[in-house]
Motif scaffolding. Structure first.
Motif, PDB file in Angstrom:
ATOM      1  N   ALA A   1       0.833  -1.202   0.000  1.00 30.16           N
ATOM      2  CA  ALA A   1       0.000   0.000   0.000  1.00 30.16           C
ATOM      3  C   ALA A   1       0.872   1.258   0.000  1.00 30.16           C
ATOM      4  O   ALA A   1       0.579   2.229  -0.701  1.00 30.16           O
ATOM      5  CB  ALA A   1      -0.935   0.001   1.206  1.00 30.16           C
ATOM      6  N   VAL A   2       1.959   1.230   0.767  1.00 26.27           N
ATOM      7  CA  VAL A   2       2.861   2.385   0.802  1.00 26.27           C
ATOM      8  C   VAL A   2       3.538   2.557  -0.557  1.00 26.27           C
ATOM      9  O   VAL A   2       3.632   3.668  -1.090  1.00 26.27           O
ATOM     10  CB  VAL A   2       3.918   2.220   1.924  1.00 26.27           C
ATOM     11  CG1 VAL A   2       4.974   3.315   1.817  1.00 26.27           C
ATOM     12  CG2 VAL A   2       3.260   2.276   3.289  1.00 26.27           C
TER      13      VAL A   2
ATOM     14  N   ARG B   1       2.453   1.701  -3.502  1.00 26.47           N
ATOM     15  CA  ARG B   1       1.503   2.267  -4.468  1.00 26.47           C
ATOM     16  C   ARG B   1       1.335   3.753  -4.251  1.00 26.47           C
ATOM     17  O   ARG B   1       1.114   4.516  -5.193  1.00 26.47           O
ATOM     18  CB  ARG B   1       0.125   1.614  -4.316  1.00 26.47           C
ATOM     19  CG  ARG B   1       0.078   0.157  -4.635  1.00 26.47           C
ATOM     20  CD  ARG B   1      -1.373  -0.282  -4.721  1.00 26.47           C
ATOM     21  NE  ARG B   1      -1.892   0.053  -6.031  1.00 26.47           N
ATOM     22  CZ  ARG B   1      -1.966  -0.827  -7.012  1.00 26.47           C
ATOM     23  NH1 ARG B   1      -1.612  -2.072  -6.816  1.00 26.47           N
ATOM     24  NH2 ARG B   1      -2.404  -0.458  -8.176  1.00 26.47           N
ATOM     25  N   HIS B   2       1.411   4.146  -2.995  1.00 28.77           N
ATOM     26  CA  HIS B   2       1.179   5.551  -2.679  1.00 28.77           C
ATOM     27  C   HIS B   2       2.344   6.435  -3.104  1.00 28.77           C
ATOM     28  O   HIS B   2       2.148   7.526  -3.642  1.00 28.77           O
ATOM     29  CB  HIS B   2       0.915   5.713  -1.181  1.00 28.77           C
ATOM     30  CG  HIS B   2       0.795   7.142  -0.763  1.00 28.77           C
ATOM     31  ND1 HIS B   2      -0.295   7.911  -1.104  1.00 28.77           N
ATOM     32  CD2 HIS B   2       1.642   7.955  -0.092  1.00 28.77           C
ATOM     33  CE1 HIS B   2      -0.117   9.135  -0.636  1.00 28.77           C
ATOM     34  NE2 HIS B   2       1.045   9.190  -0.018  1.00 28.77           N
ATOM     35  N   VAL B   3       3.596   5.973  -2.836  1.00 29.22           N
ATOM     36  CA  VAL B   3       4.725   6.887  -3.009  1.00 29.22           C
ATOM     37  C   VAL B   3       5.393   6.805  -4.379  1.00 29.22           C
ATOM     38  O   VAL B   3       6.009   7.772  -4.813  1.00 29.22           O
ATOM     39  CB  VAL B   3       5.827   6.662  -1.940  1.00 29.22           C
ATOM     40  CG1 VAL B   3       5.265   6.871  -0.547  1.00 29.22           C
ATOM     41  CG2 VAL B   3       6.479   5.301  -2.083  1.00 29.22           C
TER      42      VAL B   3
END
Lengths: 319, 230
Positions: B206-207, B209-211
């Motif tokens: 999830a991280v 994909r975010h950054v």
């Protein structure tokens, strides 16, 4: 106390001198459920988890009660009716004894069985957690096991006496995603196999969502929210739960910035008179800084928040 | 077309008979975030160390700002080191427990001979403020700060010598959820402001994909796929 509860916690308080780290927790653990305790570092979840087994630091004062079904003190039933999967599988095993001996000792500590019988149960437990060639591996020392096998051995140790309740304290914190899933699946299988309830202590909301039936969200030693996972995480009513969920990177359209909670969780002993979350809470009003909110039943769960009646769901929009 | 900030070709890292990184190649532009994702032991961190030349690779090229690093001696590397800085996973472990935060942030300036008593302290205060720390936290030691605050101090120290590239090895994995978002936001703001390139090692999907602008997946020392989050 609900009569069917396996474990009942009533107004649990754990203090170090004048500083209270766990500040009045009450909850039941029901048969065969996965009960998650979630919170950030310092929220008191590990202290709570260990207190469930009657393990408390020497300099701590404990008030309130933790009782197993029938009123037994869990400390007297540790290893028998309630068992711990500790955080660090590497240091949970003695380096100087073969793994099988350690499991057999766990069996003989609670049951009057022959060495041979204890040995057989130890090997069966290792086999059940998927250690290949368990009879031979039982004679090996922990350093001869891989990290994953040691994790399995520790889970075998916790389930070898078929307890009613297994408490797992951050069992997956140091693991990568693949291994985390494997360990959680294994815990679920073993829980199923011995018919135990699982208390799963974690800081990871994804783990809660995927693996737990009910969840206790802790903040600064108290329950912010307690209820079924799909309600609490699906439609949070405590601003802390909602803020925590909003701050998680999600699938879906990318956002350059996440809605982060400001500030950090308070240190125990540095709390004001009001709600512990009030200094970080975008919904806080004057009353929130004056009195600690009491838990109340709302919408199929328990919430401790002064604003719960006047902030409609979804409260995410108000954060 | 300009050179990429970082151009890695055929990188190989071995530990005795074990090949941890097996012919890994990628590029990273200024202002871009490239994530390295994969299970424990796949070679992500070894790749990071080899890029930083903290562990010399057995083969392959590492071009940083157009200069080939693998053929440089340690002495020749020294003036380049400030321009590529690591941020590590363990916020407490990356700071000396005996040093005040202020001294930890000043240390790279002193090591690079850039310290002077007149404006050094002001530079440290500016760095602390840039990463969202109260200047008074400079007087504290790591154990007096939260994990998130320590990680911010580690980022302040990495920024002290005006780097172009940050190699971030699981920088938020040890942080609590409510604090993690703040540090990710800080990294995004710093990148926007300073045009930094980020080599971002992370196993939290999830991280990632975010950054990330681009993601490289590694397994057993090799790149298995490359993709872009939506």
């Amino acid at each position: 106390m609900r009569s069917e509860a396996l474990l009942s916690v009533c107004d649990l308080r754990i203090a170090f001198g004048a500083v209270e780290a766990v500040r009045g927790l009450s909850f039941d653990v029901l048969p065969r459920e996965v009960f998650a305790v979630v919170g950030e570092s310092g929220a008191g979840k590990s202290l709570t988890a260990r207190a469930l087994l009657g393990i408390v630091p020497r300099d701590a004062t404990v008030n309130g009660s933790v009782r197993l079904r029938g009123g037994a003190d869990p400390a007297a039933e540790r290893g028998r009716r309630i068992a711990l999967v500790p955080q660090d599988a590497l240091s949970a095993l003695s380096p100087v004894h073969p793994v099988g001996d350690q499991l057999a000792a766990a069996v003989r500590s609670v049951r009057r069985v022959s060495r041979k019988e204890a040995r057989a149960r130890a090997v069966a437990a290792l086999d059940r957690v998927g250690i290949p060639d368990a009879a031979r591996r039982a004679r090996a020392y922990p350093h001869e096991y891989s990290g994953g096998m040691r994790q399995r051995a520790v889970i075998a140790m916790a389930t070898v006496n078929e307890p009613d309740v297994v408490v797992a304290d951050e069992p997956t914190t140091a693991l990568d995603e693949d291994r985390r899933e494997r360990v959680l699946r294994l815990l679920a299988e073993q829980r199923e196999a011995v018919g135990a309830a699982l208390v799963l202590v974690t800081h990871d909301l994804d783990v809660v969502r995927d693996h737990a039936d009910r969840v206790l969200v802790m903040y600064a030693g108290r329950a912010a929210e307690l209820g079924p996972v799909e309600r609490v995480l699906g439609h949070p009513r405590a601003p802390y739960t909602a803020g925590l969920l909003a701050a998680l990177p999600q699938d879906g359209p990318r956002r350059r910035r996440l809605p982060a909670l400001t500030g950090t969780p308070p240190a125990p002993g540095a709390l004001g008179p009001g709600c512990a979350f009030a200094p970080r809470c975008p919904l806080a009003v004057a009353a929130c800084h004056e009195d600690e909110p009491e838990p109340q039943a709302v919408d199929g769960r328990t919430v401790a928040c002064h604003r719960v009646a006047d902030v409609p769901e979804p409260i995410r929009e108000f954060l | 077309m300009t050179d990429p900030l970082l151009d890695v070709r055929g990188l190989v890292v071995r530990y005795g008979p074990v090949t941890a990184v097996d012919h890994v190649s990628f590029t990273l532009d200024a202002g871009e975030t490239l994530a390295l994702d994969g299970p424990s032991g796949c070679g992500k961190s070894s790749t990071a160390l080899a890029v930083l030349q903290l562990r010399r690779p057995h083969a392959g090229r590492v071009r940083f700002e157009g200069r080939e690093l693998t053929s440089l001696t340690d002495r020749e590397l020294r003036p380049l080191r400030p321009r590529m800085q690591p941020v590590f996973q363990d916020p407490y472990g990356s700071l000396s427990p005996r040093h005040r935060i202020r001294d930890a942030v000043a240390e790279p300036l002193k090591a690079q001979g850039r310290w002077n008593a007149d404006d050094g302290p002001a530079r440290v205060a500016e760095l602390l403020e840039k990463v969202g720390l109260d200047p008074s936290s400079g007087d504290r030691r790591p154990h007096e700060l939260s994990g998130g605050q320590c990680q911010r101090a580690g980022i302040a120290r990495a920024l002290a010598c005006e780097p172009r590239l940050l190699v971030l090895d699981e920088p938020v994995s040890a942080l609590d959820a409510s604090v993690r978002a703040g540090v990710l936001n800080l990294l995004a703001d710093l990148q926007d402001e300073l045009g930094l390139g980020y080599l971002f090692i992370c196993h939290d999907r999830a991280v990632v994909r975010h950054v990330a602008d681009r993601v490289i997946e590694m397994r057993e020392g090799r790149i298995t796929s490359e993709w872009r989050p939506r």
